[in-house]
Design an enzyme around this catalytic site. Structure first.
Site, PDB file in Angstrom:
ATOM      1  N   SER A  77     -14.433  -5.436   1.536  1.00  0.00           N
ATOM      2  CA  SER A  77     -14.609  -4.783   0.227  1.00  0.00           C
ATOM      3  C   SER A  77     -13.968  -5.592  -0.896  1.00  0.00           C
ATOM      4  CB  SER A  77     -14.113  -3.336   0.236  1.00  0.00           C
ATOM      5  OG  SER A  77     -12.748  -3.218   0.547  1.00  0.00           O
ATOM      6  N   GLY A  78     -12.897  -6.301  -0.618  1.00  0.00           N
ATOM      7  CA  GLY A  78     -12.403  -7.342  -1.527  1.00  0.00           C
ATOM      8  C   GLY A  78     -11.860  -6.920  -2.874  1.00  0.00           C
ATOM      9  N   GLY A  79     -11.567  -5.632  -3.068  1.00  0.00           N
ATOM     10  CA  GLY A  79     -11.062  -5.205  -4.368  1.00  0.00           C
ATOM     11  C   GLY A  79     -12.086  -4.425  -5.174  1.00  0.00           C
ATOM     12  N   ARG A  82       0.845  -1.211   0.000  1.00  0.00           N
ATOM     13  CA  ARG A  82       0.000   0.000   0.000  1.00  0.00           C
ATOM     14  C   ARG A  82       0.877   1.257   0.000  1.00  0.00           C
ATOM     15  NH1 ARG A  82      -3.104  -3.634  -0.758  1.00  0.00           N
ATOM     16  NH2 ARG A  82      -4.688  -4.451   0.669  1.00  0.00           N
ATOM     17  N   ARG A  95      -9.422  -1.716   2.134  1.00  0.00           N
ATOM     18  CA  ARG A  95      -9.098  -0.848   0.999  1.00  0.00           C
ATOM     19  C   ARG A  95     -10.161   0.220   0.739  1.00  0.00           C
ATOM     20  NH1 ARG A  95      -7.824  -5.968  -2.644  1.00  0.00           N
ATOM     21  NH2 ARG A  95      -9.028  -6.867  -0.922  1.00  0.00           N
ATOM     22  N   GLU A 106     -14.579 -14.811   8.838  1.00  0.00           N
ATOM     23  CA  GLU A 106     -14.462 -14.268   7.475  1.00  0.00           C
ATOM     24  C   GLU A 106     -14.154 -15.353   6.448  1.00  0.00           C
ATOM     25  OE1 GLU A 106     -11.508 -11.162   7.034  1.00  0.00           O
ATOM     26  OE2 GLU A 106     -12.036 -10.820   4.943  1.00  0.00           O
ATOM     27  N   LYS A 163     -18.126 -11.856   8.492  1.00  0.00           N
ATOM     28  CA  LYS A 163     -17.540 -10.914   7.514  1.00  0.00           C
ATOM     29  C   LYS A 163     -17.495 -11.590   6.158  1.00  0.00           C
ATOM     30  CE  LYS A 163     -13.469  -8.041   6.701  1.00  0.00           C
ATOM     31  NZ  LYS A 163     -12.610  -7.033   7.310  1.00  0.00           N
TER      32      LYS A 163
HETATM   33  P1  13P Z   1     -10.696  -5.314   2.129  1.00  0.00           P
HETATM   34  O1  13P Z   1     -11.913  -4.505   2.507  1.00  0.00           O
HETATM   35  O2  13P Z   1      -9.588  -4.495   1.557  1.00  0.00           O
HETATM   36  O3  13P Z   1     -11.049  -6.524   1.336  1.00  0.00           O
HETATM   37  O4  13P Z   1     -10.073  -5.828   3.490  1.00  0.00           O
HETATM   38  C1  13P Z   1     -10.903  -6.304   4.455  1.00  0.00           C
HETATM   39  C2  13P Z   1     -10.229  -7.338   5.238  1.00  0.00           C
HETATM   40  O5  13P Z   1     -10.085  -7.223   6.429  1.00  0.00           O
HETATM   41  C3  13P Z   1      -9.750  -8.549   4.561  1.00  0.00           C
HETATM   42  O6  13P Z   1      -9.444  -9.526   5.506  1.00  0.00           O
END
Ligand code: 13P
Length: 335
Positions: A261-263, A31, A293, A177, A219
């Site tokens: 958010s995953g990208g 990042r 992100r 998650e 999550k």
């Molecule tokens: P993102 O929202 O960037 O996908 O990250 C969330 C997260 O904690 C992934 O484990």
């Protein structure tokens, strides 16, 4: 268990969501590379300080997930308060990533299983002493040719459930998650099918390991077209299919669901969450965000290693919009 339910509700209720600021040191370097900032111990401390001490963030953020290094760091501007204590003083729950990362699943060439159960009880006890009241463990499911395999779903769900049981024993709310990645060219329908299976198997394992569902935060990924799928589903379709999948698989006792958010772009992640809460009617769980992100991209771009105030104001703006989205109240022009 009432206490765990209360914590889960503070993390995800009343229009609040979770800031995922738990990037491991290598991910944080990636990042920082993107904005030309060197990833030193001090710069990581300064950047996390910028987010955690942003004035008023507690109106939108109910919990912050930290990495081990960050939980041991302190604020930089005042008399160096440990981050966990600072968050607690603002009514924000401190959390900690406890998995040791997704590693190759033996016997399956392109799939992963998350490790970190050995010694976890002792680590959780230490984190509790340091002020953490929730933890995070991320499992990764990849969609591709002939995958995911049943073995991948099951190994990951079993680890998630054993982690969750250990967290509850130690007085921490587990964030569970099971992330279905959006990498690839698959359709939204394929994502639905895989997310449906991942959630079914995860809840089956959580029940088998005696995890109290009111004391977890789920999550999940949203049900969404893959990044390189030629046909991208509309915001309404993502919202409809995601809600359908959650209603089918997530028991009503679960207190909170907070998406990764995953990208997705920051705007897409906000728009999808808003659409779900606007169309959802009355849902049995809090439905909110736990973005990494999508909450931090604007802040990183404004900060660039030197402009602290601009970084904070970008972060607060994005957090506020996601908080409105968690209540389904974001005006269209704000997205
Ligand atoms: P993102 O929202 O960037 O996908 O990250 C969330 C997260 O904690 C992934 O484990």
């Amino acid at each position: 268990m009432t206490n765990l339910k209360e914590i889960a509700n503070q993390m995800t209720g009343s229009g609040k969501g979770i800031l995922a600021a738990d990037e491991s040191t290598p991910t944080c370097k990636k990042r920082f590379d993107s904005i030309g900032v060197e990833s030193t111990f001090e710069n990581r401390n300064e950047y996390r300080d910028l987010l955690i001490t942003a004035s008023g963030m507690e109106k939108y953020i109910g919990g912050v997930i930290m990495f081990d290094e960050t939980l041991r760091q302190s604020t930089t501007c005042d008399n160096k308060t440990p981050f966990a204590d600072h968050l607690i003083s603002k009514g924000v729950i401190p959390g900690i990533k406890v998995d040791k990362g997704a590693k190759e699943l033996a016997g399956f060439s392109s799939e992963k299983v998350t490790e970190g159960l050995d010694g976890l009880r002792e680590r959780l006890n230490e984190y509790y002493e340091m002020g953490a009241r929730f933890a995070k463990w991320r499992a990764v499911i990849t969609i591709g040719d002939g995958i995911p395999s049943l073995a991948c779903y099951e190994a990951n769900a079993h680890a998630l459930a054993r982690y969750a049981a250990l967290c509850q024993e130690s007085g921490l709310v587990p964030i569970v998650e099971p992330e279905v990645l959006m990498d690839g060219t698959h359709t939204i329908e394929k994502c639905y099918e895989v997310t449906d299976m991942a959630l079914k198997i995860t809840f089956d394992q959580l029940k088998k390991q005696n995890v109290s569902l009111e004391g977890i935060v789920l999550k999940p990924n949203m049900v969404i077209s893959a990044i390189d799928c030629p046909e991208q589903a509309t915001v309404e379709k993502v919202a409809e299919l995601t809600l359908k999948c959650l209603k089918t698989n997530v028991p009503t006792e679960v207190t909170g669901i907070a998406f990764l958010s995953g990208g997705q772009s920051s705007n897409a992640a906000t728009a999808h969450l808003n659409a779900m809460n606007a169309m959802g009617g009355s849902l049995p769980w809090n439905l909110t965000f736990s973005y990494g992100r999508a909450l931090q991209q604007d802040a990183l771009n404004s900060w660039k290693g030197e402009n602290r105030e601009a970084g904070q104001s970008s972060f607060l703006e994005r957090a506020k919009n996601n908080s409105l989205a968690a209540m389904g109240k974001l005006a269209k022009q704000a997205i």
